[in-house]
Design a protein around this motif. Structure first.
Motif, short mmCIF file in Angstrom:
data_model
loop_
_atom_site.label_atom_id
_atom_site.label_comp_id
_atom_site.label_asym_id
_atom_site.label_seq_id
_atom_site.Cartn_x
_atom_site.Cartn_y
_atom_site.Cartn_z
N GLY A 1 -99.62 78.09 -47.68
CA GLY A 1 -100.92 77.76 -47.11
C GLY A 1 -101.25 78.57 -45.88
N HIS A 2 -100.29 78.73 -45.00
CA HIS A 2 -100.65 79.51 -43.83
C HIS A 2 -100.83 80.99 -44.17
CE1 HIS A 2 -101.67 80.40 -39.81
NE2 HIS A 2 -101.05 81.52 -40.07
N PRO A 3 -99.88 81.63 -44.86
CA PRO A 3 -100.16 83.01 -45.27
C PRO A 3 -101.50 83.13 -46.01
CG PRO A 3 -97.87 82.55 -45.63
CD PRO A 3 -98.49 81.26 -45.20
N LEU B 1 -94.98 75.71 -40.13
CA LEU B 1 -94.75 74.31 -39.75
C LEU B 1 -95.84 73.79 -38.82
CD1 LEU B 1 -91.72 72.29 -39.28
CD2 LEU B 1 -92.98 72.57 -37.18
N HIS B 2 -96.66 74.69 -38.24
CA HIS B 2 -97.68 74.16 -37.33
C HIS B 2 -98.69 73.28 -38.06
CE1 HIS B 2 -100.25 78.10 -37.74
NE2 HIS B 2 -100.62 77.23 -38.64
N HIS B 3 -98.64 73.27 -39.38
CA HIS B 3 -99.52 72.35 -40.10
C HIS B 3 -98.94 70.95 -40.23
CE1 HIS B 3 -102.55 75.29 -41.29
NE2 HIS B 3 -101.55 76.14 -41.24
N PHE B 4 -97.66 70.82 -39.88
CA PHE B 4 -97.10 69.46 -39.92
C PHE B 4 -96.11 69.24 -38.77
CE2 PHE B 4 -95.29 72.23 -43.08
CZ PHE B 4 -93.91 72.08 -43.01
#
Ligand code: HEM
Ligand SMILES: [Cu+2]
Lengths: 212, 123, 705
Positions: free
Chosen positions: C302-304, C351-354
């Motif tokens: 998701g982040h990439p 991990l900044h998404h969770f």
């Protein structure tokens, strides 16, 4: 203009009419190699899942690594798989000489030995399933089956591809297209050995060391 | 570059094949998988030492197979494949390693009490 | 059966039965009626214009990168519109359903959408916008522009290119048909686990979502391979790495990101499907599953992925800004390095998404710092653009307006991203609409860049300009809408409004919610002008036709060297690259008008319907899996394998266009005639609208000082 141009604009060559076409075979193999690397990312995800789900809690009270991992059986599989790769290597040596018979013999060997690997692996898993150790039993087993059988599924696909290539070598001959496909199949086949190194080391050997 | 017609097999990528090296890599591969297996089955060492041996053998085997089987080197036909592999290795390591790291600490921090004493990943 | 779910199952139809067609829902019913009427109208129009033959020969079976690119963009724009309607519906619901006294209509307690329907809409909105609107538009733009910018005749794998496109189309088809047959996922575009598990979502909605995104991500992976190999292998002689346009650098970086991250997404969703179909326990809450594992795998992709969409946007800005500043791009090398660096760093921040998962301080600190590191190369880029503008002769054509506004948005989005990347702040605003505002600011950067790109490159591809006046109106309304809507959303986020809610309990938030509704009305006006722009431009195509290879007069890169519209062979003779901005260099040294002395035969791949057929079977595969019609799934899979093998037995012989023919076409281009039959026996051809290239004056290189 701040461009580092060293050519003389007045005499610079503007067109390159005779520039030959690019090398088709190298282009095709590079793209296929990239595909294989992307496939490696799927395998990495499966490894990551296996690592996360390889905890006592993930067995949900069911069988753990000690019960499902048979490193010695896996080693016999390893021998067969590496031999299948060696057989493909023989096909490549035949291709280098343009000798179709050696190519076919090598492919045939790879087919048989690869099939042998699948038999060993299939028997192992069939026994597990018969003992009720199915992927539906727990998160741990799901991850274990997914990782190992993803590799197995690649081999099934590889066998199909080998058969197709044998037919093409016989019926079409060693044309550029057949040659690049043989090279791609080489990459594919070798790559399965590559992946198996990690499955064998980190699932089978490490699992036998630690159990839970 | 010879890629046209019937002599396609003269392409440099085909000409990379080396029977002797294939066989050599085959033998090394069996040694580097059979060796650790033998140690593991005989419990030859502490788990920690065994793990180091397993990892070392896997790493060595990676290099041996990458070089001698698909022949990843810096030659003209191979260099982009080699570069791609080298670029992908950190991604694989990050995917697996960072995931393992975050879940190791997560399990230690948030799992139910029974498990607090069980180290993550069964180690 | 390995798993159990409610409802009947028959061997032939699987879970499908007539009741699955939701005609009782008035919204869906009228949508269905409208879409059917629209579809019939389009089909009738094609038949009336007798366009089936040429549509089939020149578009649907084409392997020409420009045509595939145009089809990608069209698909993306249609889906952009669909996603936009979802957005309007959500905003309207949230403006209506405020406070306990707010009335309810059509079966909803408040507003007009019951929670389940609302859930489907936001899930469809997110999935569509990111995967089926922006991604296809960007892939389409890369498809059209990258080969032109590097002086190549086509992509490295023209056939694979068509396959990628038709797979994308198949995935899109699955999303669209879920409107009328069954329902769609209600678990968010991220697929919130364990809500996506069969026990909690027993319907087919999640299956639609999961098969559509799996097919779509395979297509994107293939497209990435194609672009990477094209850039590595097909650059014109003389184009060294440091002479390659920045758009190609970003395309390369983005494709590497796509190639490496999309498979992880495929894997995550495939494991979810195993849970749903085979009864495994990867992400279930019980029996040893780990639902955070899904979240982890999802965001590894998701982040990439968010960088996958922003990098080409950066590339577009790097093309537009120098052209309309009439200066070379500032800091080329740092720009190229930053493009690659952003791609690289984007791999270590997911991990900044969770953060709120509860990992330890060490883990959170690592990912927080890594996230902030992305700011450095991004900052480098922003400064480079600013220095390009500095003392430039800035012109405010439509593409430039979009580009400049994108810079402003990038600043806002980047700064709020930095805020979110601090765990301490993140804990307070996670899952609030502040996050939604952040990523909409960012994704609007991409949207603005795309609109800029469409205005910028349209004349190159079609041979006539887009209308300036309506284009500017569209721009101003769109920008105003963006700031009004997302400005209010930031404020609501700070007040703590959670995301994804169909009912807002606090009447005190109503003013801001109404402001958001005003914003969406501005968007509606903007989209009216966008459609009008297209209509007006096509109507006035003869006045707006392009009289030179470089419409803007100050463009710099290689695509502006060849004719507009681009002939099917791109460049009559392969150009030799002497400078970084080759076209600007030739123009400035007075060699822009020179054409090659002699022409050689050109070898091109032939068109094939196989990619379309493969796409159709893939659609059948997805559809049958959704409804668990296993016989059809098996049949489709076999058909796909057989077709692929069969194709490998008949190598594409290609076809050769004789040099004399090329000379004729080039001459007619130069004499301003419609290049008769430049379609080259149905293998590509200029994509000009008929009439656009008729009788134009002698090609002249613009005499801008
Ligand atoms: C300057 C670099 C950026 C930073 C530091 C950053 C940081 C963050 C953080 C920390 C979150 C998680 C918020 C939460 O859920 O609590 C987030 C969400 C998000 N960001 Fe960014 N971001 C950046 C750039 C971008 C870009 C360039 C895009 C897209 C073009 C983007 C799109 C998104 C999306 C789509 C989400 C939320 C997805 C969801 O939860 O549904 N971000 N960002
Ligand atoms: Cu992020």
């Amino acid at each position: 203009m701040s461009q580092e141009v060293s050519v003389n604009p007045a005499t610079a060559v503007l067109w390159d009419p005779s520039h030959s076409e690019h090398d088709m075979i190298t282009t095709r193999t590079l793209g296929f190699w990239l595909y294989l690397l992307s496939d490696a990312m799927i395998v990495s995800s499966l490894f990551a899942s296996y690592l996360v789900l390889d905890h006592r809690i993930n067995t949900a009270g069911g069988p753990g690594p000690r019960d499902v991992i048979h490193p010695v059986t896996a080693f016999w599989g390893t021998v067969l798989l590496f031999s299948a790769i060696l057989a493909y290597g023989a096909a490549m040596v035949g291709l280098k000489r343009g000798d179709r018979r050696i190519v076919l013999a090598g492919l045939g060997g790879a087919l048989l030995l690869g099939g042998g690997f699948l038999l060993v692996e299939g028997r192992d898993f069939a026994q597990l399933a018969l003992q009720g150790m199915v992927p539906e039993r727990s998160g741990y087993l799901s991850a274990f089956y997914a990782l190992v059988l993803y590799h197995g599924a690649h081999l099934v696909f590889g066998l199909l591809w080998i058969v197709v290539m044998m037919v093409q070598v016989v019926h079409i001959g060693l044309t550029p297209h057949v040659v690049y496909r043989l090279l791609n199949l080489k990459l594919f086949w070798f790559f399965q050995g590559f992946i198996w190194i990690y499955v064998f080391s980190f699932v089978y050997l490490a699992g036998a060391v630690h159990g839970h | 570059m010879v890629t046209k017609g019937r002599d396609a097999w003269q392409h440099p990528q085909v000409q990379l094949a080396r029977g002797g090296q294939y066989v050599g890599a085959y033998i090394v591969s069996l040694l580097l998988t059979g060796g650790p297996l033998w140690l593991v089955v005989r419990h030859g060492g502490t788990p920690w030492r065994l793990m180091i041996i397993i990892v070392a053998c896997a790493a060595a085997l990676t290099l041996v197979q990458a070089y001698f089987w698909p022949r990843l080197d810096l030659s003209r036909t191979q260099r982009w494949m080699t570069a791609a592999l080298v670029l992908f290795i950190p991604l694989v390591v990050m995917t697996v390693g960072l995931t393992a790291w975050m879940f190791a600490t997560l399990y230690a921090r948030t799992m139910i009490p029974v498990l607090l004493h069980a180290p993550a990943f069964g180690y | 059966m390995l798993v159990s779910y409610p409802g009947p199952w028959t061997p032939f139809f699987g879970r499908l039965d007539a009741q699955q067609i939701p005609l009782q829902n008035p919204i869906l019913f009228w949508t269905f009626v409208l879409v059917s009427l629209g579809g019939v109208a389009v089909l009738a129009a094609i038949t009336y214009l007798r366009a089936w033959g040429s549509l089939w020969r020149e578009w649907l079976t084409s392997v020409d990168h420009k045509k595939i690119g145009v089809m990608y963009c069209l698909l993306g724009i249609v889906m952009l519109f669909r996603g936009f309607i979802d957005g309007v519906m959500m905003r309207t619901q949230q403006a209506m359903a405020v406070g306990p006294r707010s009335p309810g209509y059509m079966g909803a307690l408040h507003g007009y959408l019951p929670p389940y329907h609302f859930g489907q809409i936001y899930s469809a909105h997110g999935t569509i916008m990111i995967l089926f609107a922006i991604t296809p538009i960007l892939v389409g733009l890369m498809n059209i522009i990258v080969p032109l910018q590097i002086g190549a005749r086509d992509m490295a794998y023209p056939y694979l290119n068509a396959v990628s496109f038709w797979l994308t189309a198949a995935a899109t088809g699955l999303v669209m048909i879920s409107l009328f047959v069954g329902d769609f996922s209600h678990a968010g575009w991220v697929g919130l686990s364990p809500l996506t598990e069969l026990a909690y979502s027993p319907g087919v909605g999640v299956d639609y979502w999961s098969w559509a995104v799996q097919i779509g991500s395979i297509a994107t992976t293939l497209a990435s391979i194609n672009i990477i190999v094209t850039i590595i292998k097909m650059r014109a002689p003389g184009m060294t790495w440091t002479k390659m346009p920045i758009f190609c650098w970003t395309a390369l970086s983005t494709s590497v990101v796509g190639l490496s991250s999309f498979p992880v997404f495929t894997a995550a969703v495939a494991l979810l499907s195993l849970d749903r179909y085979a009864g495994t326990h990867f992400f279930t809450p019980g029996l040893g599953g780990n639902l955070m594992l899904y979240t982890d795998l999802f965001w590894i992709w998701g982040h990439p992925e968010v960088y996958y969409v922003i990098l080409p946007a950066f590339g577009i800005l790097s093309e537009i800004i120098p052209t309309f500043s009439e200066k070379p791009l500032f800091g080329y090398i740092t720009m190229a390095v930053a493009s690659i660096a952003i791609g690289g760093v984007s791999w270590s921040v997911w991990l900044h998404h969770f953060f709120t998962m509860g990992a330890g301080p060490g883990v959170n600190a690592f990912f927080s710092i890594a996230s902030m590191l992305v700011g450095i190369p991004t900052g480098v880029k922003v400064f480079n653009w600013a220095f390009t503008l500095y003392r430039g002769r800035v012109r405010f054509d439509v593409p430039m307006l979009w580009a400049l506004a994108a810079l402003v948005l990038l600043l806002i989005g980047g700064l709020t991203g930095m805020m979110l990347a601090m765990p301490a702040i993140n804990y307070t605003v996670h899952n609030s609409v502040f996050v939604v505002a952040h990523f909409h600011t960012m994704l609007n950067v991409v949207g603005f860049a795309c609109f800029g790109a469409i205005n910028y490159w349209f004349p190159k591809v079609f041979g006539f300009r887009l209308d300036e006046r309506t284009g500017k109106r569209a721009f101003w309304f769109f920008s105003a809408g963006t700031f009004v809507l997302f400005g209010s959303m930031y404020a609501l986020g700070f007040m703590g409004m959670p995301r994804r809610i169909d009912y807002i309990p606090f009447p005190s938030w109503r003013p801001l919610l109404i402001a958001e509704e005003v914003g969406i009305v501005l968007f509606v006006i903007a989209s009216y002008y966008m459609i009008k722009q297209l209509v007006v431009s096509i109507r006035d195509r003869v006045q707006n036709r392009v009289t030179s290879s470089d419409v803007w007069g100050t463009a710099r890169s290689l695509e502006w060297l060849t004719h507009s519209p681009v002939p099917f062979y791109n460049f009559a003779v392969q150009p030799h690259i002497n400078a970084r901005d080759e076209w600007a260099w030739r123009r400035e040294h007075g060699r822009g008008a020179e054409s090659p002395e002699h022409y050689e035969d050109i070898h091109l791949p032939i068109n094939t319907p196989l990619p379309l057929i493969l796409g159709a079977w893939t659609f059948a595969l997805g559809f049958s899996l959704v409804w668990r019609m296993y016989w059809l799934a098996a049949l489709s899979l076999i058909a796909i394998v057989v077709l692929v093998i069969a194709r490998s037995f008949q190598d594409d012989p290609g076809h050769t266009v004789p040099g004399a023919r090329i000379r004729e076409i080039e001459a007619s281009y130069r004499n301003g005639l419609e290049p008769a039959g430049a379609a080259g026996d149905g293998a590509g051809g200029p994509v000009a609208y008929p009439g656009a290239v008729a009788s134009r004056p002698q090609d002249n290189v613009p005499a801008r000082p």
